[in-house]
Write a protein that holds these residues in place. Structure first.
Motif, short mmCIF file in Angstrom:
data_model
loop_
_atom_site.label_atom_id
_atom_site.label_comp_id
_atom_site.label_asym_id
_atom_site.label_seq_id
_atom_site.Cartn_x
_atom_site.Cartn_y
_atom_site.Cartn_z
N PRO A 127 0.05 17.05 61.08
CA PRO A 127 0.49 16.55 59.78
C PRO A 127 1.41 17.51 59.06
O PRO A 127 1.25 18.73 59.13
CB PRO A 127 -0.82 16.36 59.01
CG PRO A 127 -1.78 17.30 59.66
CD PRO A 127 -1.40 17.33 61.11
N HIS A 147 10.97 8.92 58.15
CA HIS A 147 9.91 8.09 58.73
C HIS A 147 10.50 6.93 59.51
O HIS A 147 9.96 6.53 60.55
CB HIS A 147 8.96 7.60 57.64
CG HIS A 147 7.62 7.17 58.15
ND1 HIS A 147 7.33 5.86 58.48
CD2 HIS A 147 6.50 7.88 58.43
CE1 HIS A 147 6.09 5.79 58.91
NE2 HIS A 147 5.56 6.99 58.89
N TYR A 152 5.49 10.10 61.43
CA TYR A 152 4.78 11.37 61.37
C TYR A 152 3.71 11.26 60.28
O TYR A 152 3.81 10.42 59.38
CB TYR A 152 5.74 12.54 61.06
CG TYR A 152 6.55 12.35 59.79
CD1 TYR A 152 6.11 12.88 58.57
CD2 TYR A 152 7.74 11.63 59.79
CE1 TYR A 152 6.83 12.68 57.41
CE2 TYR A 152 8.47 11.44 58.64
CZ TYR A 152 8.01 11.96 57.44
OH TYR A 152 8.73 11.78 56.29
N GLY A 153 2.69 12.08 60.37
CA GLY A 153 1.66 12.11 59.36
C GLY A 153 2.00 13.12 58.28
O GLY A 153 2.77 14.05 58.49
N CYS A 154 1.40 12.95 57.10
CA CYS A 154 1.79 13.80 55.98
C CYS A 154 0.74 13.78 54.88
O CYS A 154 0.11 12.75 54.63
CB CYS A 154 3.13 13.30 55.42
SG CYS A 154 3.76 14.22 54.01
N GLY A 173 2.01 5.55 54.65
CA GLY A 173 0.77 5.88 55.33
C GLY A 173 0.30 7.30 55.08
O GLY A 173 -0.61 7.79 55.77
N PHE A 174 0.90 7.97 54.10
CA PHE A 174 0.59 9.36 53.83
C PHE A 174 -0.66 9.48 52.94
O PHE A 174 -1.18 8.50 52.44
CB PHE A 174 1.77 10.05 53.16
CG PHE A 174 3.01 10.12 54.01
CD1 PHE A 174 2.98 9.87 55.37
CD2 PHE A 174 4.24 10.41 53.44
CE1 PHE A 174 4.13 9.92 56.16
CE2 PHE A 174 5.40 10.48 54.19
CZ PHE A 174 5.35 10.23 55.56
N TYR A 175 -1.06 10.73 52.74
CA TYR A 175 -2.24 11.06 51.95
C TYR A 175 -1.82 11.84 50.70
O TYR A 175 -0.81 12.55 50.71
CB TYR A 175 -3.22 11.91 52.77
CG TYR A 175 -3.88 11.17 53.90
CD1 TYR A 175 -5.25 10.93 53.91
CD2 TYR A 175 -3.13 10.71 55.00
CE1 TYR A 175 -5.87 10.26 54.95
CE2 TYR A 175 -3.74 10.03 56.05
CZ TYR A 175 -5.10 9.81 56.02
OH TYR A 175 -5.70 9.13 57.07
N ARG A 201 -7.30 7.56 51.41
CA ARG A 201 -6.06 8.34 51.55
C ARG A 201 -6.04 9.56 50.65
O ARG A 201 -4.98 10.07 50.30
CB ARG A 201 -4.86 7.49 51.21
CG ARG A 201 -4.65 6.35 52.08
CD ARG A 201 -3.98 6.61 53.42
NE ARG A 201 -3.54 5.30 53.80
CZ ARG A 201 -2.42 4.76 53.33
NH1 ARG A 201 -1.60 5.46 52.58
NH2 ARG A 201 -2.12 3.53 53.62
N ARG A 254 -9.33 12.43 59.87
CA ARG A 254 -8.40 11.41 60.34
C ARG A 254 -6.97 11.93 60.35
O ARG A 254 -6.18 11.59 61.24
CB ARG A 254 -8.50 10.17 59.45
CG ARG A 254 -7.83 8.92 60.03
CD ARG A 254 -7.92 7.73 59.07
NE ARG A 254 -9.24 7.60 58.49
CZ ARG A 254 -9.52 7.77 57.18
NH1 ARG A 254 -8.54 8.07 56.34
NH2 ARG A 254 -10.73 7.62 56.72
N LEU A 255 -6.61 12.74 59.35
CA LEU A 255 -5.25 13.28 59.29
C LEU A 255 -5.12 14.56 60.11
O LEU A 255 -4.19 14.69 60.91
CB LEU A 255 -4.86 13.56 57.84
CG LEU A 255 -3.44 14.10 57.63
CD1 LEU A 255 -2.39 13.10 58.11
CD2 LEU A 255 -3.20 14.46 56.16
N THR A 257 -6.36 15.82 62.84
CA THR A 257 -7.14 15.48 64.03
C THR A 257 -7.44 16.70 64.89
O THR A 257 -8.49 16.77 65.53
CB THR A 257 -6.41 14.43 64.86
OG1 THR A 257 -5.08 14.91 65.15
CG2 THR A 257 -6.30 13.12 64.11
#
Length: 266
Positions: A127, A147, A152-154, A173-175, A201, A254-255, A257
């Motif tokens: 992330p 994106h 990518y995760g963030c 889909g970010f946090y 989130r 979850r983020l 991992t």
């Protein structure tokens, strides 16, 4: 049994903790903070931050170039960031981002640095950890453009930006990460932004040694105080502290991992 929670963003290598790290980590553990991510803000300091992750079982780490240092530090490369990910406790890319509050004159190099970090997050699957201040429009634009070019995760660390950037981040889909600022009595508008976000989130952090929540406001922050922030903001989602701690820990897994997998293997 002490309720367990994660401090998703702290700075244990800063001089504020130099002579009492063992005590700081012990107090965190006693408060139920069983995992924390310490963040390297200048790549030249990565070895000393990595050493902290090696030293303490509960400490993971991430590294990048802070946007306020983007003009004064060597520009990071995708290859260098990807290489760092070989370490088993290296779990995130950053912090990176945009800060126009004090360093708007370096906006162009900040944006270049941010895009490099995003590509490293893509390639590693780790992330991205974003710092954003007074740069909402450019941040929303770049995160969205990148994106579209590849997911990518963030996490938007220590989120204090506006509702529009929060909406963009959540749509991607970010946090969003809650810091002690959200626990301040006058932070009603910020808590309202968090209230519009789904609780699955949300992460919680200290950003220690900065931004201590009540009752420690104005003094040095430390990971143990994650519990104070979490207790203060849990009612935003009509949750008890125990429920909020469990939910944000699940969100972290979850983020982040790689941290979750390390724990499972350990």
């Amino acid at each position: 049994m002490t309720i367990q929670i994660v401090d998703s963003h702290t700075h244990l290598d800063f001089p504020d903790f130099e002579h009492e790290l063992d005590a700081v980590v012990a107090r965190a553990t006693e408060a139920g903070v069983t995992r924390m991510v310490t963040i390297c803000t200048k790549l030249v300091h990565e070895p000393r931050v990595r050493a902290l992750a090696d030293r303490f079982d509960s400490v993971f780490y991430a590294a990048g170039t802070h946007p306020m240092s983007a003009a004064s530090e060597p520009l990071a490369s995708v290859e260098a960031l990807v290489a760092l990910a070989a370490h088993p406790k290296f779990v995130g890319i950053g912090e990176t981002g945009l800060d126009y509050h004090y360093t708007a004159d370096s906006a162009a190099i900040q944006q270049e640095s941010l895009r490099i970090h995003i590509e490293a997050a893509r390639q590693t699957g780790l992330p991205l950890i974003i710092h954003a201040r007074d740069a909402d429009d450019d941040m929303a634009r770049i995160l969205t453009e990148e994106h579209r070019a590849g997911a990518y995760g963030c996490v938007m660390h220590c989120f204090t930006s506006g509702a529009d950037l929060a909406a963009v981040a959540l749509d991607l889909g970010f946090y969003l990460s809650v810091s002690g600022i959200a626990a301040f009595p006058k932070s009603t508008a910020l808590r309202d932004i968090f209230a519009s976000a789904p609780v699955d989130r949300i992460l919680v952090e200290t950003d220690a040694p900065y931004l201590a929540p009540p009752p420690h406001r104005g003094r040095r922050n430390e990971p143990a105080y994650t519990a104070h922030t979490a207790r203060a903001v849990a009612p935003v989602w009509d949750l008890s502290y125990a429920e909020f701690a469990r939910q944000t820990s699940e969100n972290f897994d979850r983020l982040f991992t790689k941290a979750a997998q390390y724990e499972a293997q350990g």
